[in-house]
Scaffold this motif. Structure first.
Motif, PDB file in Angstrom:
ATOM      1  N   HIS A  23     100.803  13.351  19.997  1.00  0.00           N
ATOM      2  CA  HIS A  23     101.238  14.157  20.880  1.00  0.00           C
ATOM      3  C   HIS A  23     100.099  15.152  21.282  1.00  0.00           C
ATOM      4  O   HIS A  23      99.553  15.802  20.285  1.00  0.00           O
ATOM      5  CB  HIS A  23     102.434  14.940  20.123  1.00  0.00           C
ATOM      6  N   ILE A  24      99.600  15.155  22.295  1.00  0.00           N
ATOM      7  CA  ILE A  24      98.191  15.994  22.864  1.00  0.00           C
ATOM      8  C   ILE A  24      98.820  16.997  23.388  1.00  0.00           C
ATOM      9  O   ILE A  24      98.539  18.080  22.909  1.00  0.00           O
ATOM     10  CB  ILE A  24      97.460  14.955  23.675  1.00  0.00           C
ATOM     11  N   LEU A  25      99.498  16.923  24.716  1.00  0.00           N
ATOM     12  CA  LEU A  25      99.901  18.247  25.405  1.00  0.00           C
ATOM     13  C   LEU A  25     101.277  18.570  25.238  1.00  0.00           C
ATOM     14  O   LEU A  25     102.144  17.781  25.100  1.00  0.00           O
ATOM     15  CB  LEU A  25      99.495  18.139  26.877  1.00  0.00           C
ATOM     16  N   ASN A  44      86.567  21.987  21.656  1.00  0.00           N
ATOM     17  CA  ASN A  44      86.668  20.444  21.619  1.00  0.00           C
ATOM     18  C   ASN A  44      88.001  19.902  21.307  1.00  0.00           C
ATOM     19  O   ASN A  44      88.557  20.491  20.137  1.00  0.00           O
ATOM     20  CB  ASN A  44      85.604  20.186  20.737  1.00  0.00           C
ATOM     21  N   ALA A  45      88.401  18.894  21.796  1.00  0.00           N
ATOM     22  CA  ALA A  45      89.739  18.162  21.465  1.00  0.00           C
ATOM     23  C   ALA A  45      90.946  18.817  21.740  1.00  0.00           C
ATOM     24  O   ALA A  45      91.989  18.718  21.037  1.00  0.00           O
ATOM     25  CB  ALA A  45      89.411  17.542  20.117  1.00  0.00           C
ATOM     26  N   SER A  46      90.837  20.032  22.552  1.00  0.00           N
ATOM     27  CA  SER A  46      91.876  20.852  22.480  1.00  0.00           C
ATOM     28  C   SER A  46      92.933  20.342  23.742  1.00  0.00           C
ATOM     29  O   SER A  46      94.138  20.569  23.768  1.00  0.00           O
ATOM     30  CB  SER A  46      91.769  22.384  23.104  1.00  0.00           C
ATOM     31  N   GLY A  47      92.513  19.469  24.641  1.00  0.00           N
ATOM     32  CA  GLY A  47      93.523  18.655  25.366  1.00  0.00           C
ATOM     33  C   GLY A  47      93.259  18.994  27.042  1.00  0.00           C
ATOM     34  O   GLY A  47      93.854  18.631  27.738  1.00  0.00           O
ATOM     35  N   LYS A  48      91.754  19.452  27.182  1.00  0.00           N
ATOM     36  CA  LYS A  48      91.384  20.162  28.570  1.00  0.00           C
ATOM     37  C   LYS A  48      91.315  18.704  29.504  1.00  0.00           C
ATOM     38  O   LYS A  48      91.804  18.959  30.764  1.00  0.00           O
ATOM     39  CB  LYS A  48      89.991  20.648  28.575  1.00  0.00           C
ATOM     40  N   SER A  49      90.544  17.837  29.073  1.00  0.00           N
ATOM     41  CA  SER A  49      90.446  16.595  29.956  1.00  0.00           C
ATOM     42  C   SER A  49      91.774  15.835  30.155  1.00  0.00           C
ATOM     43  O   SER A  49      92.044  15.311  31.141  1.00  0.00           O
ATOM     44  CB  SER A  49      89.347  15.552  29.383  1.00  0.00           C
ATOM     45  N   THR A  50      92.507  15.822  29.160  1.00  0.00           N
ATOM     46  CA  THR A  50      93.711  15.195  29.077  1.00  0.00           C
ATOM     47  C   THR A  50      94.546  15.892  30.057  1.00  0.00           C
ATOM     48  O   THR A  50      95.466  15.226  30.943  1.00  0.00           O
ATOM     49  CB  THR A  50      94.674  15.395  27.883  1.00  0.00           C
ATOM     50  N   GLU A 199      86.313  24.605  31.192  1.00  0.00           N
ATOM     51  CA  GLU A 199      84.967  25.019  30.579  1.00  0.00           C
ATOM     52  C   GLU A 199      85.262  25.488  29.073  1.00  0.00           C
ATOM     53  O   GLU A 199      86.156  25.708  28.452  1.00  0.00           O
ATOM     54  CB  GLU A 199      84.599  26.062  31.363  1.00  0.00           C
ATOM     55  N   GLN A 200      84.134  25.202  28.521  1.00  0.00           N
ATOM     56  CA  GLN A 200      84.073  25.847  26.979  1.00  0.00           C
ATOM     57  C   GLN A 200      83.109  26.916  27.249  1.00  0.00           C
ATOM     58  O   GLN A 200      83.099  27.954  26.407  1.00  0.00           O
ATOM     59  CB  GLN A 200      83.282  24.859  26.094  1.00  0.00           C
ATOM     60  N   ASN A 201      82.264  27.231  28.345  1.00  0.00           N
ATOM     61  CA  ASN A 201      81.443  28.437  28.570  1.00  0.00           C
ATOM     62  C   ASN A 201      82.402  29.417  29.359  1.00  0.00           C
ATOM     63  O   ASN A 201      82.460  29.588  30.322  1.00  0.00           O
ATOM     64  CB  ASN A 201      80.616  28.031  29.313  1.00  0.00           C
TER      65      ASN A 201
HETATM   66  N1  LIG Z   1      92.534   7.477  25.334  1.00  0.00           N
HETATM   67  C1  LIG Z   1      92.813   8.175  24.349  1.00  0.00           C
HETATM   68  N2  LIG Z   1      93.395   7.723  23.064  1.00  0.00           N
HETATM   69  C2  LIG Z   1      93.793   8.193  22.086  1.00  0.00           C
HETATM   70  N3  LIG Z   1      93.475   9.539  21.839  1.00  0.00           N
HETATM   71  C3  LIG Z   1      92.778  10.119  22.767  1.00  0.00           C
HETATM   72  C4  LIG Z   1      92.360   9.736  24.210  1.00  0.00           C
HETATM   73  N4  LIG Z   1      91.733  10.580  24.984  1.00  0.00           N
HETATM   74  C5  LIG Z   1      91.567  11.689  24.248  1.00  0.00           C
HETATM   75  N5  LIG Z   1      92.385  11.321  22.976  1.00  0.00           N
HETATM   76  C6  LIG Z   1      92.394  12.502  21.988  1.00  0.00           C
HETATM   77  O1  LIG Z   1      93.142  13.512  22.575  1.00  0.00           O
HETATM   78  C7  LIG Z   1      92.749  14.927  22.108  1.00  0.00           C
HETATM   79  C8  LIG Z   1      92.146  15.669  23.481  1.00  0.00           C
HETATM   80  O2  LIG Z   1      91.021  15.053  24.145  1.00  0.00           O
HETATM   81  P1  LIG Z   1      90.485  15.757  25.345  1.00  0.00           P
HETATM   82  O3  LIG Z   1      89.486  14.889  25.862  1.00  0.00           O
HETATM   83  O4  LIG Z   1      91.748  16.160  26.350  1.00  0.00           O
HETATM   84  O5  LIG Z   1      90.074  16.867  24.793  1.00  0.00           O
HETATM   85  P2  LIG Z   1      88.953  18.142  25.644  1.00  0.00           P
HETATM   86  O6  LIG Z   1      89.743  19.435  25.246  1.00  0.00           O
HETATM   87  O7  LIG Z   1      88.870  17.687  26.925  1.00  0.00           O
HETATM   88  O8  LIG Z   1      87.803  18.055  24.490  1.00  0.00           O
HETATM   89  P3  LIG Z   1      86.093  18.092  24.937  1.00  0.00           P
HETATM   90  O9  LIG Z   1      85.906  19.575  24.926  1.00  0.00           O
HETATM   91  O10 LIG Z   1      85.437  17.659  23.503  1.00  0.00           O
HETATM   92  O11 LIG Z   1      85.728  17.397  26.109  1.00  0.00           O
HETATM   93  C9  LIG Z   1      91.382  14.319  21.248  1.00  0.00           C
HETATM   94  O12 LIG Z   1      91.916  14.590  20.097  1.00  0.00           O
HETATM   95  C10 LIG Z   1      91.232  13.004  21.543  1.00  0.00           C
HETATM   96  O13 LIG Z   1      90.425  12.334  20.623  1.00  0.00           O
END
Ligand SMILES: Nc1ncnc2c1ncn2[C@@H]1O[C@H](COP(=O)(O)OP(=O)(O)OP(=O)(O)O)[C@@H](O)[C@H]1O
Ligand SMILES: [Mg+2]
Length: 242
Positions: A23-25, A44-50, A199-201
């Protein structure tokens, strides 16, 4: 609910996104109004790109909905959403390295309804980024990081987006170029394009934003006017991991 009386352009309602069983978001509610510049902060890995991938339909949420221009686009394809006016400057720019600057810009226009880039679209982008005109025949892969950032933004703008999504525009840029790219972001914003900037900045992102949200392990933990978030003492320590 809208901000400053402006109409919501994008709304995420109760979004839950999973990768497999993970469960990411969790229950993400977020909106961007017309013409607004909103920052999405988080470590990092907080779910921004997701979050951006969910907005674009690259990943499907398990629960919740994505509304864009007062239409529920949750079940729609990414290309449909792009045709409706979303554009992205992805993480690490993702340019077509073996293609020229001009060809990269053309690729941006292909994604839009009009198809090929029109003269006035090129002129608009070249006015914003005169350097791209000078370098139009150079292979994108041979440009510096800052120059590549300009191509990525120019490419996104070729499709006349209503909403520009940017994933960490400051990543990998020297401080002077970070400042320059935020100036350019502000210019594009002033031209009327709504933006959601990941952003992280935090300082830089909030200094130009109208509002901001903070993600921590997939949950929104803070939101508000950028000026208030800038003064939030624990923001960095508590949520951004620095
Ligand atoms: N395709 C995927 N399959 C499984 N887990 C994923 C996938 N993409 C991302 N994740 C996981 O989801 C979580 C959130 O990832 P995300 O890329 O959204 O983070 P982020 O906030 O953009 O991080 P960053 O600042 O490092 O880019 C991370 O723990 C990542 O490992
Ligand atoms: Mg990311």
């Amino acid at each position: 609910m809208s901000t400053n009386g402006a109409r919501p352009l994008l709304r995420l309602n109760g979004i839950d996104t999973y990768y497999g069983q993970i469960h990411i978001l969790e229950n993400v509610n977020l909106q961007v109004c017309e013409g607004e510049l909103v920052s999405l902060l988080g470590g990092n890995a907080s779910g921004k790109s997701t979050t951006l991938k969910t907005i674009l339909g690259i990943v499907q949420p398990r629960n919740g909905s994505v509304e864009f221009r007062e239409e529920d686009v949750t079940g729609r394809t990414t290309s449909y959403r792009i045709k409706r006016g979303m554009a992205i400057v992805p993480e690490n720019r993702r340019l077509f390295g073996p293609m020229t600057v001009l060809e990269n810009l053309e690729m941006g226009a292909y994604l839009s309804r009009e198809g090929r880039g029109r003269k006035e679209d090129f002129e608009r982008v070249y006015t914003l980024f005169p350097l791209l005109h000078e370098r139009r025949s150079q292979l994108a892969g041979t440009l510096s990081g800052g120059e590549q950032q300009m191509v990525a933004m120019g490419r996104a703008l070729m499709s006349h987006p209503k909403l520009l999504l940017m994933d960490e525009p400051s990543m990998g840029l020297a401080p002077i170029l970070v400042e320059r790219s935020f100036e350019i972001i502000q210019q594009v914003h002033e031209a009327g394009v709504a933006m959601l900037i990941v952003e992280q900045n935090a300082n830089m992102a909030l200094s130009i934003a109208d509002r901001g949200y903070v993600l921590s392990t997939g949950r929104l933990v803070l939101e508000g006017p950028a000026s208030e978030l800038l003064e939030h003492e624990d923001l960095r320590k508590a949520y951004l991991g620095r």
